[in-house]
Design a protein around this motif. Structure first.
Motif, short mmCIF file in Angstrom:
data_model
loop_
_atom_site.label_atom_id
_atom_site.label_comp_id
_atom_site.label_asym_id
_atom_site.label_seq_id
_atom_site.Cartn_x
_atom_site.Cartn_y
_atom_site.Cartn_z
N MET B 1 0.84 -1.19 0.00
CA MET B 1 0.00 0.00 0.00
C MET B 1 0.88 1.25 0.00
O MET B 1 1.86 1.33 0.72
CB MET B 1 -0.89 -0.02 1.24
N ILE B 2 0.51 2.22 -0.83
CA ILE B 2 1.25 3.48 -0.94
C ILE B 2 0.50 4.57 -0.19
O ILE B 2 -0.73 4.62 -0.22
CB ILE B 2 1.37 3.91 -2.42
N LEU B 3 1.23 5.45 0.47
CA LEU B 3 0.63 6.61 1.13
C LEU B 3 1.15 7.87 0.45
O LEU B 3 2.36 8.03 0.28
CB LEU B 3 1.03 6.62 2.61
N THR B 4 0.24 8.74 0.03
CA THR B 4 0.68 10.04 -0.49
C THR B 4 0.29 11.13 0.50
O THR B 4 -0.79 11.06 1.10
CB THR B 4 0.07 10.37 -1.88
N VAL B 5 1.17 12.09 0.66
CA VAL B 5 0.92 13.20 1.59
C VAL B 5 0.91 14.51 0.80
O VAL B 5 1.87 14.82 0.10
CB VAL B 5 2.01 13.24 2.69
N THR B 6 -0.18 15.25 0.93
CA THR B 6 -0.29 16.57 0.29
C THR B 6 -0.66 17.57 1.37
O THR B 6 -1.81 17.65 1.79
CB THR B 6 -1.40 16.56 -0.80
N LEU B 7 0.31 18.31 1.83
CA LEU B 7 0.06 19.24 2.93
C LEU B 7 -0.64 20.51 2.45
O LEU B 7 -1.22 21.23 3.25
CB LEU B 7 1.37 19.57 3.64
N ASN B 8 -0.55 20.78 1.15
CA ASN B 8 -1.17 22.00 0.61
C ASN B 8 -1.99 21.67 -0.64
O ASN B 8 -1.65 22.08 -1.75
CB ASN B 8 -0.06 23.01 0.28
N PRO B 9 -3.08 20.92 -0.44
CA PRO B 9 -3.88 20.52 -1.61
C PRO B 9 -4.52 21.73 -2.29
O PRO B 9 -4.54 22.83 -1.72
CB PRO B 9 -4.97 19.62 -1.02
#
Lengths: 144, 320
Positions: B1-9
């Protein structure tokens, strides 16, 4: 049809140690009526809803509703919420939470939801970790 | 499983226009094509991964109506969501692509909402919980106001402590702190500034020098792009040049091209491909995305056609 075909893959949840204030913020912004409670690994350990918060603030409210059709004193609710807003979710959550796994049949979940008057049932994987949610509306949508 | 992080969507709005004309007191244009979608670099990677069937979780900070729209939009694509809610409204980004100049878009990006300590702490708690179930974390994009500049260093370190592979795609002052935590791969975003690690990227040697500096900090692979059709992949022992045997691309939309590249790399790594082959595929995915109007090219045959044009060559000792 199986649960995995109709579930919502959203992991919105609260931790046991989070405050009621944080829970209310989450429910308000995510437009949910209740969320699973998880531990630090993501294992489901409970469920908490708006109803639990109201019961905590006005313990006799739901009983009163059976005999009266109005909220007796909105200030009473406000005062009580102010008193308990810092309390941890663990004090008010349902600990005997009903969960289903992704491979269960939709008819089984429908039965659980109707029998237990639930809106949302957490879906868990083989380790008990939250993998999504089945909502009453998901079932209705699947039936159309 | 991959996790993506977008702090400023962001919610991305893309307009294709023929001309921007002066009409009275206003510069006006009618778009002949529009595209809107959930965005922010990590979310773009998530969307790419969902198009190639890779299970992934998208995390980040969202708020208000725009935040709810983003969440609904990416959930409909089969992406698992676990966002942290903030009090402020999530931003919109606008790109205007003028006919004949699509390779040089006008991009108007707001800096994003102010993030409170409460929201950041909540995000960190959710991030640590998610690390129990993923094998790779993609950390992408700019940082909104209120977020410490070294946040990527902390996020990389927490993942590394659990032996989770990390890929970082960010630009400017956020590159060095991330590199210092030693991610698996870092791809500096040089769209806004070609200054990386205090070095101005002007030629192959300056690219390699900047990359080597990051490798010295403990980063395993550094990927630096030069243009839309070439990349240099740097590791401790090897330097690879990737070049497309094409003079020019028919640019329709370059928004999301870098995210297609990162998504392509992650996709190929999940298929156990060697890093240099994964990067080659990523470059092909990025190039293919540029030649379609949507952010991502969903036609695998077009990506394959680009892949066949890309050469992979080890660079000589003069660049070591």
């Amino acid at each position: 049809m199986k649960v995995k075909d109709i579930m919502t893959r959203d992991l919105t949840a609260v931790r046991e140690n989070q405050s009621l204030k944080a829970l209310i913020f989450l429910l308000e912004n995510s437009e949910l009526s209740g969320v699973p409670v998880i531990d630090e690994r993501g294992t489901v350990v409970g469920f908490v809803s708006e109803r639990d918060i109201i019961s905590a603030a006005l313990p006799n409210y739901f009983e009163m509703l059976r005999t009266a059709s109005y909220l007796p004193d909105i200030n009473q609710l406000s005062r009580r919420l102010e008193e308990i807003k810092g309390d941890p979710v663990s004090e008010y959550m349902s600990k005997d939470v009903i969960t289903v796994d992704e491979d269960e049949e939709d008819i089984h979940v429908a039965d659980l939801i109707i029998r237990n008057e639930l809106n949302r049932v957490p879906v868990v994987d083989e380790d008990g970790m939250l993998s999504g949610i089945v909502q009453r509306i998901d079932l209705l949508g699947a039936l159309l | 499983m991959i996790l993506t992080v977008t702090l400023n969507p962001a919610y991305d709005l893309i307009y294709w226009v023929k001309e921007i004309e002066q009409r009275g007191e206003t510069q006006l244009s009618r778009a002949y094509r529009t595209h809107s979608s959930a965005g922010g670099k990590g979310i773009n990677v998530s969307i790419y991964l969902s198009t190639v069937g890779v299970d992934n979780i998208a995390m980040g900070l969202i708020g208000g109506h725009t935040g709810r729209t983003i969440k609904r939009s990416i959930r409909e694509k089969g992406i698992i969501t676990n966002f942290t809610w903030i009090s402020e409204e999530t931003r919109n980004n606008v790109a205007i692509l003028k006919k004949g100049q699509q390779d040089n878009p006008i991009e108007v990006n707001s800096s994003g909402p102010e993030i409170s300590d409460r929201a950041l702490n909540q995000f960190m708690e959710q991030y640590e919980t998610m690390l129990h179930r993923v094998s790779c974390v993609v950390l992408s994009g700019s940082l909104p106001p209120g977020i410490p500049k070294d946040i990527y260093r902390k996020l990389v370190k927490k993942a590394k402590d659990r032996d989770i592979r990390t890929i970082v795609n960010t630009g400017g002052e956020h590159v060095a702190p991330a590199a210092k935590a030693g991610p698996f791969l870092i791809k500096p975003d040089i769209r806004e500034s070609k200054d990386v690690m205090g070095k101005e990227l002007t030629d192959s040697q300056s690219i390699i020098d900047a990359g080597k500096k990051m490798i010295d900090f403990g980063t395993k692979y550094v990927l630096l792009s030069h243009g839309l059709t070439g990349d240099i992949l740097i590791s401790k022992d090897e330097i690879w040049a990737l070049n497309a045997n094409r003079e020019e691309l028919t640019v329709k939309n370059r928004v999301g091209a870098g995210d297609s590249l990162v998504g392509g790399i992650v996709y190929q790594l999940t298929e156990d491909k060697p890093v240099r082959e994964a990067v080659r595929y990523g470059l092909a995915a990025g190039m293919a995305s540029v030649e379609v109007y949507e952010k991502f090219c969903r036609d695998a045959s077009l990506v394959q056609a680009q892949l066949e044009e890309i050469s992979l060559k080890e660079m000589g000792d003069e660049f070591q």
